[in-house]
Design a protein around this motif. Sequence first.
Motif, short mmCIF file in Angstrom:
data_model
loop_
_atom_site.label_atom_id
_atom_site.label_comp_id
_atom_site.label_asym_id
_atom_site.label_seq_id
_atom_site.Cartn_x
_atom_site.Cartn_y
_atom_site.Cartn_z
N PRO A 146 0.79 -1.23 0.00
CA PRO A 146 0.00 0.00 0.00
C PRO A 146 0.82 1.28 0.00
O PRO A 146 0.34 2.31 -0.49
CB PRO A 146 -0.85 -0.13 1.27
N ASP A 147 2.04 1.23 0.51
CA ASP A 147 2.87 2.44 0.47
C ASP A 147 3.25 2.81 -0.96
O ASP A 147 3.67 3.95 -1.21
CB ASP A 147 4.14 2.24 1.31
N ARG A 148 3.07 1.89 -1.90
CA ARG A 148 3.44 2.16 -3.29
C ARG A 148 2.22 2.34 -4.19
O ARG A 148 2.37 2.51 -5.39
CB ARG A 148 4.32 1.02 -3.81
N THR A 149 1.02 2.32 -3.60
CA THR A 149 -0.20 2.45 -4.41
C THR A 149 -1.12 3.57 -3.90
O THR A 149 -2.28 3.62 -4.28
CB THR A 149 -0.98 1.12 -4.43
N VAL A 150 -0.62 4.45 -3.04
CA VAL A 150 -1.45 5.51 -2.47
C VAL A 150 -1.93 6.44 -3.57
O VAL A 150 -1.12 7.02 -4.30
CB VAL A 150 -0.65 6.33 -1.42
N PRO A 151 -3.25 6.62 -3.73
CA PRO A 151 -3.76 7.53 -4.74
C PRO A 151 -3.87 8.96 -4.21
O PRO A 151 -3.76 9.19 -2.99
CB PRO A 151 -5.15 6.97 -5.04
N ALA A 152 -4.10 9.90 -5.09
CA ALA A 152 -4.20 11.30 -4.68
C ALA A 152 -5.42 11.56 -3.81
O ALA A 152 -5.44 12.54 -3.06
CB ALA A 152 -4.24 12.20 -5.92
N ASP A 153 -6.44 10.71 -3.91
CA ASP A 153 -7.67 10.90 -3.14
C ASP A 153 -7.80 9.89 -2.00
O ASP A 153 -8.90 9.56 -1.57
CB ASP A 153 -8.90 10.84 -4.04
N ALA A 154 -6.67 9.40 -1.49
CA ALA A 154 -6.71 8.49 -0.34
C ALA A 154 -7.31 9.22 0.86
O ALA A 154 -7.18 10.44 1.00
CB ALA A 154 -5.31 7.99 -0.01
N PRO A 155 -7.97 8.49 1.76
CA PRO A 155 -8.53 9.12 2.95
C PRO A 155 -7.46 9.46 3.98
O PRO A 155 -6.34 8.96 3.90
CB PRO A 155 -9.48 8.04 3.49
N PRO A 156 -7.78 10.30 4.97
CA PRO A 156 -6.84 10.55 6.07
C PRO A 156 -6.52 9.26 6.80
O PRO A 156 -7.35 8.35 6.91
CB PRO A 156 -7.61 11.52 6.97
N HIS A 157 -5.29 9.18 7.33
CA HIS A 157 -4.82 7.98 8.02
C HIS A 157 -4.39 8.29 9.45
O HIS A 157 -3.80 9.35 9.72
CB HIS A 157 -3.61 7.38 7.29
N PHE A 158 -4.65 7.34 10.33
CA PHE A 158 -4.13 7.32 11.70
C PHE A 158 -3.21 6.11 11.77
O PHE A 158 -3.64 4.97 11.55
CB PHE A 158 -5.28 7.18 12.69
N LEU A 159 -1.94 6.34 12.06
CA LEU A 159 -0.95 5.27 12.10
C LEU A 159 -0.43 5.09 13.52
O LEU A 159 -0.15 6.07 14.22
CB LEU A 159 0.22 5.58 11.15
N LEU A 160 -0.27 3.83 13.92
CA LEU A 160 0.17 3.50 15.27
C LEU A 160 1.09 2.29 15.22
O LEU A 160 0.78 1.29 14.58
CB LEU A 160 -1.06 3.18 16.14
N HIS A 161 2.23 2.39 15.91
CA HIS A 161 3.17 1.28 15.94
C HIS A 161 4.05 1.41 17.18
O HIS A 161 4.30 2.52 17.66
CB HIS A 161 4.07 1.30 14.69
N ALA A 162 4.50 0.28 17.71
CA ALA A 162 5.50 0.27 18.77
C ALA A 162 6.87 0.03 18.14
O ALA A 162 7.02 -0.84 17.28
CB ALA A 162 5.20 -0.83 19.79
N GLU A 163 7.84 0.80 18.57
CA GLU A 163 9.17 0.70 17.96
C GLU A 163 9.89 -0.58 18.35
O GLU A 163 10.86 -0.96 17.69
CB GLU A 163 10.00 1.93 18.34
#
Length: 334
Positions: A254-271
């Motif tokens: 998905p990081d390589r297919t993001v379109p111009a009209d993608a919705p807002p994202h909330f990202l969460l990860h533990a390092e």
Amino acid sequence: MTIDRRSFVGASLLAGLTIARGEGRAQTAPPHAPGALPPGLPQPAETIDLWPSGAPGMPTPPPVETVAERAQDPLVTDRAVRGIARPRLVVFRPDRPNGGAVLLTPGGGYKHVVVDKEGYEMARWLAARGFTAFVLFYRLPGEGWAQRADVPLADAQRAMRVIRQRARAFAIVPERVGTMGFSAGGHVCADLAARFATRVYAPLDAADALSARPVCAAPIYPVVSMDPAIAHVGSRALLLGPAPSPQSEAAHSPDRTVPADAPPHFLLHAEDDAIVPVDNTLRLRAALKGRSIAVETHLFTHGGHGFGLRKALGKPVEAWPELWRAWARTCGLG
């Protein structure tokens, strides 16, 4: 996000008879493992089969659904289901709907779909706060389905459209349907947010005239990249097969297919995630920023992988659900 009102109303009217027939037809029960369930913990009963005439690309013989209980504590359930031949939504209705809905895609490394930790527990949390929650039990790509790599996305697209088709029955505003996914289910979530308009199945009925674009997306400790350098090995193998081409890796990252009209994202990860490297989230964030898509990112030092709600308790990362809820309001979901 905007949905053409004429298209929505027209599709709803055309679908009226179909919905009436579908609601009168027996739906597949929620996944259930043998044995007693913990007392006092409400279990869902309402489901919606996504493909009334059978899921496309069915293998021969069809997968046989099995549910395993992995918990050792009799007061806690930790079920996992595989062999999902009838993909379906399990519904959690709030007592007081706020008009918003969330499609939940639990994880499981594409070898199974977890039921409780990233499904029912999160759905109960959402329903208690007014959201209608739909837990998606999607098909697993390594179980013989045709077009294996697009099978989870097809179920997610179809689920979004069916939810919108039935919005009135659930007191949902059709524009206010978001998605949240965890681990491999985070890949389903991110893939849907990137390729909501990609045709991966033949239209079935009036629901498929509706948009599959979520109003917002929350991939949580997600599998994202199929790049062998950072990919979750098991998810990559089950999704793409043993020897995927570079083109296949790119198409399903998905990081390589993001379109111009993608919705807002909330990202969460533990390092300190030792299962899915945090670089998966960082690559998705960079891609979204590169497209000028709104993205909120929370990285925690400790948390590991698969913390959901129950394993976040007592750690700073336990704040994440309320962080998501505050952010969701900015997207018009809360």
